[in-house]
Write a protein that holds these residues in place. Structure first.
Motif, PDB file in Angstrom:
ATOM      1  N   VAL A  30      39.561  49.472  70.310  1.00  0.00           N
ATOM      2  CA  VAL A  30      39.965  50.352  70.804  1.00  0.00           C
ATOM      3  C   VAL A  30      42.066  50.840  70.958  1.00  0.00           C
ATOM      4  CG1 VAL A  30      38.433  51.683  72.299  1.00  0.00           C
ATOM      5  CG2 VAL A  30      40.097  49.898  73.502  1.00  0.00           C
ATOM      6  N   VAL A  31      42.413  48.656  71.250  1.00  0.00           N
ATOM      7  CA  VAL A  31      43.463  48.626  71.203  1.00  0.00           C
ATOM      8  C   VAL A  31      44.302  49.295  70.354  1.00  0.00           C
ATOM      9  CG1 VAL A  31      45.397  47.185  72.387  1.00  0.00           C
ATOM     10  CG2 VAL A  31      43.350  47.010  73.350  1.00  0.00           C
ATOM     11  N   PRO A  32      43.799  48.873  68.732  1.00  0.00           N
ATOM     12  CA  PRO A  32      44.853  49.013  67.807  1.00  0.00           C
ATOM     13  C   PRO A  32      45.602  50.483  67.438  1.00  0.00           C
ATOM     14  CG  PRO A  32      42.781  47.075  67.073  1.00  0.00           C
ATOM     15  CD  PRO A  32      42.633  47.462  68.412  1.00  0.00           C
ATOM     16  N   LEU A  33      44.853  51.603  68.182  1.00  0.00           N
ATOM     17  CA  LEU A  33      45.284  53.037  68.249  1.00  0.00           C
ATOM     18  C   LEU A  33      45.934  53.082  69.404  1.00  0.00           C
ATOM     19  CD1 LEU A  33      41.073  54.084  68.334  1.00  0.00           C
ATOM     20  CD2 LEU A  33      41.768  53.714  66.594  1.00  0.00           C
ATOM     21  N   ALA A  34      46.674  52.282  69.881  1.00  0.00           N
ATOM     22  CA  ALA A  34      47.644  52.564  69.953  1.00  0.00           C
ATOM     23  C   ALA A  34      49.040  52.294  69.548  1.00  0.00           C
ATOM     24  CB  ALA A  34      47.830  51.862  70.873  1.00  0.00           C
ATOM     25  N   PHE A  49      46.604  41.923  74.534  1.00  0.00           N
ATOM     26  CA  PHE A  49      48.032  42.257  73.534  1.00  0.00           C
ATOM     27  C   PHE A  49      47.770  41.820  72.571  1.00  0.00           C
ATOM     28  CE2 PHE A  49      50.834  40.502  77.891  1.00  0.00           C
ATOM     29  CZ  PHE A  49      51.074  42.150  78.187  1.00  0.00           C
ATOM     30  N   LYS A  50      46.843  40.789  71.877  1.00  0.00           N
ATOM     31  CA  LYS A  50      46.842  40.165  70.845  1.00  0.00           C
ATOM     32  C   LYS A  50      46.369  41.219  69.650  1.00  0.00           C
ATOM     33  CE  LYS A  50      42.377  37.945  70.748  1.00  0.00           C
ATOM     34  NZ  LYS A  50      41.183  36.201  70.834  1.00  0.00           N
ATOM     35  N   TYR A  51      46.034  42.038  69.886  1.00  0.00           N
ATOM     36  CA  TYR A  51      45.245  44.015  69.276  1.00  0.00           C
ATOM     37  C   TYR A  51      45.678  44.657  68.841  1.00  0.00           C
ATOM     38  CZ  TYR A  51      40.805  40.996  70.783  1.00  0.00           C
ATOM     39  OH  TYR A  51      40.025  39.993  70.817  1.00  0.00           O
ATOM     40  N   TYR A  52      47.778  44.679  69.322  1.00  0.00           N
ATOM     41  CA  TYR A  52      47.947  45.801  68.988  1.00  0.00           C
ATOM     42  C   TYR A  52      48.626  45.192  68.361  1.00  0.00           C
ATOM     43  CZ  TYR A  52      48.355  48.030  74.574  1.00  0.00           C
ATOM     44  OH  TYR A  52      48.174  48.418  75.472  1.00  0.00           O
ATOM     45  N   ASN A  53      48.903  46.671  67.421  1.00  0.00           N
ATOM     46  CA  ASN A  53      49.455  46.285  65.331  1.00  0.00           C
ATOM     47  C   ASN A  53      50.907  46.257  65.979  1.00  0.00           C
ATOM     48  OD1 ASN A  53      50.215  46.780  63.172  1.00  0.00           O
ATOM     49  ND2 ASN A  53      48.805  47.865  62.689  1.00  0.00           N
ATOM     50  N   VAL A  57      53.802  49.660  67.088  1.00  0.00           N
ATOM     51  CA  VAL A  57      53.656  50.362  68.442  1.00  0.00           C
ATOM     52  C   VAL A  57      55.143  48.920  68.505  1.00  0.00           C
ATOM     53  CG1 VAL A  57      53.625  49.065  70.636  1.00  0.00           C
ATOM     54  CG2 VAL A  57      51.471  49.830  69.551  1.00  0.00           C
ATOM     55  N   ASN A  58      56.441  50.145  68.878  1.00  0.00           N
ATOM     56  CA  ASN A  58      57.812  49.598  68.901  1.00  0.00           C
ATOM     57  C   ASN A  58      57.976  48.924  70.443  1.00  0.00           C
ATOM     58  OD1 ASN A  58      57.757  52.257  70.534  1.00  0.00           O
ATOM     59  ND2 ASN A  58      58.564  53.289  68.127  1.00  0.00           N
ATOM     60  N   SER A 103      51.334  56.463  74.214  1.00  0.00           N
ATOM     61  CA  SER A 103      49.746  56.131  74.048  1.00  0.00           C
ATOM     62  C   SER A 103      49.981  55.419  75.855  1.00  0.00           C
ATOM     63  CB  SER A 103      49.317  55.143  72.541  1.00  0.00           C
ATOM     64  OG  SER A 103      49.748  55.946  71.983  1.00  0.00           O
ATOM     65  N   ILE A 104      48.636  55.865  76.176  1.00  0.00           N
ATOM     66  CA  ILE A 104      48.047  55.374  77.152  1.00  0.00           C
ATOM     67  C   ILE A 104      47.439  54.708  76.452  1.00  0.00           C
ATOM     68  CG2 ILE A 104      47.536  55.474  79.553  1.00  0.00           C
ATOM     69  CD1 ILE A 104      49.373  57.345  79.981  1.00  0.00           C
TER      70      ILE A 104
END
Length: 147
Positions: A30-34, A49-53, A57-58, A103-104
């Motif tokens: 789910v996290v990479p969808l942010a 944190f390691k799953y954010y792209n 994500v800025n 995104s939340i």
């Protein structure tokens, strides 16, 4: 008076339990969808944190009431190159500007007053924004509930 359990024991236990392989596999889905300016509710020790792209994500606003949990974040940061801002607060009353979040992300967070939190989500989320979540709940399996 300092509650030693909350300060020293609970953060490490929470990090260990929430960092198990099955839980981390769900985070990875789910996290990479942010995207865009992201608000993570109940960031805890930063297991997401390691799953954010970093290409999507800025900025990441990491909201949590427990400063003790933040001490564990350095172990979970990895090599992400995302603008990260820690915010001490709760989902029911966030110090975030209106309509400022794209995104939340909510994963395995405990929110005592979810009605108030949902109103806050509506307030801070842009009209084109999204809520991405993966949560725990009461299992339909009796043996899992007992455990």
């Amino acid at each position: 008076m300092i509650n030693l359990y909350d300060k020293y024991i609970l953060p490490k236990v929470s990090n260990a339990v929430c960092g198990t392989k099955p839980v981390m596999r769900q985070r990875e889905k789910v996290v990479p969808l942010a995207t865009g300016r992201v608000l993570e509710i109940g960031v805890g020790s930063g297991l997401n944190f390691k799953y954010y792209n970093p290409e999507n994500v800025n900025e990441l606003l990491a909201l949590d009431p427990s400063e003790e949990m933040w001490t564990l974040v350095k172990n979970n940061l990895g090599e992400q190159n995302i603008d990260l801002k820690f915010i001490k607060g709760v989902a029911e009353n966030m110090p975030i500007d209106d309509r400022s979040v794209d995104s939340i992300v909510i994963t395995y967070s405990t929110i005592p007053d979810y009605h108030a939190a949902i109103e806050e989500f509506r307030r801070v989320l842009k009209s084109s924004g999204s809520i991405i979540f993966c949560e725990h709940g009461l299992s339909p399996d009796k043996s899992v509930r007992r455990c």
